[in-house]
Every structure is written in structure tokens, then in C-alpha cells.
Design a protein around this motif. Structure first.
Motif, PDB file in Angstrom:
ATOM      1  N   THR A  59       0.943  -1.097   0.078  1.00  0.00           N
ATOM      2  CA  THR A  59      -0.080  -0.030  -0.126  1.00  0.00           C
ATOM      3  C   THR A  59       0.739   1.247  -0.134  1.00  0.00           C
ATOM      4  O   THR A  59       0.257   2.521  -0.024  1.00  0.00           O
ATOM      5  CB  THR A  59      -0.959   0.025   1.194  1.00  0.00           C
ATOM      6  OG1 THR A  59      -0.170  -0.041   2.364  1.00  0.00           O
ATOM      7  CG2 THR A  59      -2.155  -1.341   1.165  1.00  0.00           C
ATOM      8  N   THR A  86      -2.962  -4.035  -8.807  1.00  0.00           N
ATOM      9  CA  THR A  86      -4.011  -2.943  -8.963  1.00  0.00           C
ATOM     10  C   THR A  86      -4.952  -3.021  -7.958  1.00  0.00           C
ATOM     11  O   THR A  86      -6.033  -2.329  -8.270  1.00  0.00           O
ATOM     12  CB  THR A  86      -4.665  -3.269 -10.588  1.00  0.00           C
ATOM     13  OG1 THR A  86      -5.226  -4.551 -10.439  1.00  0.00           O
ATOM     14  CG2 THR A  86      -3.735  -2.938 -11.540  1.00  0.00           C
ATOM     15  N   SER A  89      -4.989   0.530  -3.102  1.00  0.00           N
ATOM     16  CA  SER A  89      -4.442   2.164  -3.293  1.00  0.00           C
ATOM     17  C   SER A  89      -3.208   2.149  -2.618  1.00  0.00           C
ATOM     18  O   SER A  89      -2.643   1.969  -1.627  1.00  0.00           O
ATOM     19  CB  SER A  89      -5.569   2.958  -2.676  1.00  0.00           C
ATOM     20  OG  SER A  89      -6.808   2.796  -3.223  1.00  0.00           O
ATOM     21  N   GLU A 122      -3.378   2.820  -8.846  1.00  0.00           N
ATOM     22  CA  GLU A 122      -4.277   3.816  -8.476  1.00  0.00           C
ATOM     23  C   GLU A 122      -3.556   4.584  -7.152  1.00  0.00           C
ATOM     24  O   GLU A 122      -3.098   3.736  -6.173  1.00  0.00           O
ATOM     25  CB  GLU A 122      -5.469   3.269  -8.019  1.00  0.00           C
ATOM     26  CG  GLU A 122      -6.447   4.420  -7.336  1.00  0.00           C
ATOM     27  CD  GLU A 122      -7.804   4.263  -6.810  1.00  0.00           C
ATOM     28  OE1 GLU A 122      -7.913   3.852  -5.755  1.00  0.00           O
ATOM     29  OE2 GLU A 122      -8.678   4.062  -7.823  1.00  0.00           O
ATOM     30  N   THR A 124      -3.051   7.354  -4.362  1.00  0.00           N
ATOM     31  CA  THR A 124      -4.028   8.116  -3.700  1.00  0.00           C
ATOM     32  C   THR A 124      -3.402   9.044  -2.647  1.00  0.00           C
ATOM     33  O   THR A 124      -3.779  10.235  -2.529  1.00  0.00           O
ATOM     34  CB  THR A 124      -4.936   7.292  -2.584  1.00  0.00           C
ATOM     35  OG1 THR A 124      -4.151   6.392  -1.907  1.00  0.00           O
ATOM     36  CG2 THR A 124      -5.927   6.584  -3.552  1.00  0.00           C
ATOM     37  N   SER A 148      -7.277  10.018  -8.756  1.00  0.00           N
ATOM     38  CA  SER A 148      -7.409   9.464  -7.607  1.00  0.00           C
ATOM     39  C   SER A 148      -6.846   9.929  -6.481  1.00  0.00           C
ATOM     40  O   SER A 148      -7.317   9.423  -5.295  1.00  0.00           O
ATOM     41  CB  SER A 148      -7.047   7.801  -7.703  1.00  0.00           C
ATOM     42  OG  SER A 148      -5.818   7.784  -8.021  1.00  0.00           O
ATOM     43  N   LYS A 150      -5.626  11.914  -3.363  1.00  0.00           N
ATOM     44  CA  LYS A 150      -6.440  12.483  -2.024  1.00  0.00           C
ATOM     45  C   LYS A 150      -5.390  13.223  -1.405  1.00  0.00           C
ATOM     46  O   LYS A 150      -5.892  14.113  -0.379  1.00  0.00           O
ATOM     47  CB  LYS A 150      -7.135  11.253  -0.943  1.00  0.00           C
ATOM     48  CG  LYS A 150      -8.031  10.494  -1.678  1.00  0.00           C
ATOM     49  CD  LYS A 150      -9.186  11.283  -2.052  1.00  0.00           C
ATOM     50  CE  LYS A 150     -10.543  10.363  -2.508  1.00  0.00           C
ATOM     51  NZ  LYS A 150     -11.555  11.092  -2.977  1.00  0.00           N
TER      52      LYS A 150
END
Length: 302
Positions: A59, A86, A89, A122, A124, A148, A150
Motif C-alpha cells: 500500500t 492493481t 490504493s 491507483e 491516492t 484518484s 487524496k
């Protein structure tokens, strides 16, 4: 049993989102703390623990505090591509990875490392600080600027106004919850451009050390009303002055859930502080939560 070296390399500073979850982060800094110039041979040593681990999902990846050659970056990228999936995140930290490298090689390094995390992976959370990023550097990192995102940290890069505008365009449409833009010296035009990064999802905003003048600081302060969920706001070392204070007061009257507010060296003056204190004075005296912390500056109030 005893956690593996890879599991022990979890970087808690990167776990601002998902702290309650079990996270596996490949952290070069934790495994090999010394700052160093890394060639292909050394890169193979750095990623050896990763290759030995029985890990199919990560991660987070932290590669900072090393200066990679072009060949070293390729070795690291190849090793990581064999481990990333995939389904997770990703938190990616590629801050401070090109110190002392010629521009042409530095861009190749950034391009190689960024390609590791291209879609369909992805990302984040991303930190690209301390890389002296201009427009060419941002271009090299394009695969990281995903919808994606954040959390994005772009600090101490000496970014020009043009580079700041380019960055703002790239993350337009992202629901950023954290955005740190510190010590970039992008001036009024940069402040105006980056103001469009301010969106309702933001909770943690650091826009400090940009040396924005009155016009840019005002435009950025005016944008804050679009972020009523802010909990941390750092505007230190921007020339807000009285007009900027009035715009900031409009934001404060929305009663955002602020816990930290840093206004050091903003040239607020007595009139600016009076406006802000009046806006803050409407709070609920019975609120048990900690109040926002006002950093003093430009008016002597703390």
C-alpha cells in the motif's frame, strides 16, 4: 511471529489516511537510513529485501533521501513493478530523489520512477517534495498526478508561477483532502493559479513560504470559502495584510472545524488581527474541542 523487514519498514508518517488498517510499505529510508548517491549496483542491494519478501500487495512505497542515477532508478522501478498490484490504493513518496544530479539525468530518474505507478495502478497519496521541480519535472512525474489523489505534497521545489499553474491544471478535478505547497516562491501569479486547488474536500492545507504579495495572497484567501471542512490551515509567510485578513475572516465566519491556523509573518497589522479576532469571536464558548492555534506575525498577536 516476528514481522518481516518489509512490514517493519512501514512509515507511520505516510499513514495519514487508513491508519486503522494494516499497511505494508516498502520504505528505503527505514531499511537504509543513510543519505547516499545510488548507482545500479547499490540499487540492487536496496531492493533486495523487497525481492525476498513473500508480499503480493503493498500500500506504500517510500524512496526518498537517496539520489538515484538513471540506471539505479530503472533497477528500482523494475523491482517494484513486480510487486505492485492493481487491487491496492498506493501511497507514494518520491521526495528528494535527484539531489546533485544533472538536469537531463534527473528528469530521466523522475520519469522512470513515476512510470512505476502509472495507471491502472491507483495512487491516492503522493509526495514529490524537494526535487527542484520546474515544468519539465512536473511533466516527468505525470503518471503520479491521477484523479484518484487524496493527498499531494509539493514542498521546497522552488516552483515558478508557470509550474504552479501547470500543477494546478493537472490536479483540477481531484478531491484532495491534503495539499501541501510550501517554500515554492511562486509569487502572486502562482498563488492565483494554485487557488483553484482549494475544493470542498480539503481538510489539511499548507500554503506557506510562497512569498505571495498582496494580490496573490488575497486571491488565495478568497478561495478558502470553498473549503468549509478545513481542519489545518497554514498560510505563514504570505503577504495577506488587511485585505487578505478580511477575505480570511469570511472563511472563518463559516465556522470550519479548524484545529490549527498558522498566520506567522503575514503582515496582518493591528487592523487585520482585529478583523480576524472578531470573526473568531463568534465561536461556541462551551465547545470542548481544542481551539485553533494562531501563529503570530505582522501584528504581534499570538
Amino acid at each position: 511471529g516476528r514481522p518481516s523487514p518489509l512490514a517493519r519498514s512501514i512509515d507511520r508518517s505516510m499513514a495519514s489516511f487508513g491508519e486503522e488498517e494494516e499497511e505494508t510499505c516498502f520504505d528505503v529510508c527505514a531499511l537504509f537510513p543513510e543519505r547516499e548517491m545510488v548507482d545500479a549496483t547499490r540499487a540492487a542491494e536496496l531492493v533486495a529485501p523487497l525481492l525476498k519478501e513473500d508480499c503480493t500487495e503493498m500500500t506504500g512505497v517510500k524512496l526518498s533521501n537517496k539520489s538515484y542515477s538513471k540506471e539505479a532508478a530503472e533497477v528500482v522501478s523494475t523491482a517494484l513493478k513486480g510487486r505492485l498490484t492493481t487491487t491496492a490504493s498506493l501511497t507514494v513518496d518520491v521526495s528528494d530523489v535527484i539531489a546533485g544530479r544533472p538536469e537531463a539525468e534527473a528528469l530521466e530518474v523522475l520519469r522512470s520512477l513515476a512510470s512505476t505507478f502509472a495507471a491502472p495502478l491507483e495512487v491516492t497519496e503522493c509526495d514529490v517534495s524537494d526535487n527542484a521541480l520546474g515544468q519539465k519535472g512536473i511533466d516527468a512525474l505525470l503518471p503520479l498526478f491521477q484523479r484518484s489523489l487524496k493527498s499531494l505534497k509539493v514542498c521546497n521545489n522552488g516552483m515558478s508561477a508557470a509550474a504552479a499553474a501547470q500543477l494546478a491544471d493537472l490536479v483540477d478535478g481531484c478531491d484532495l483532502e491534503t495539499f501541501h505547497f510550501y517554500n515554492n516562491m511562486s509569487g502572486d501569479d502562482g498563488a492565483t493559479a494554485v487557488a483553484k486547488v482549494v475544493t470542498p474536500a480539503l481538510k489539511d492545507l499548507r500554503f506557506s513560504g510562497t512569498r505571495a504579495g498582496r494580490e496573490g495572497s488575497l486571491r488565495f484567501a478568497e478561495a478558502l470559502t470553498k473549503a468549509p471542512a478545513l481542519e489545518k490551515l497554514d498560510l505563514a509567510d504570505n503577504l495577506l495584510a488587511t485585505d487578505g485578513a478580511k477575505a480570511l475572516a469570511d472563511f472563518l465566519r463559516l465556522k470550519p472545524p479548524l484545529r490549527v491556523l498558522d498566520l506567522r509573518d503575514c503582515a496582518l497589522g493591528p487592523d487585520g488581527w482585529a478583523v480576524l479576532l472578531d470573526a473568531l469571536g463568534g465561536g461556541d464558548d462551551d465547545d470542548d474541542d481544542d481551539p485553533a492555534h494562531l501563529g503570530g506575525g505582522g501584528g504581534g498577536a499570538d
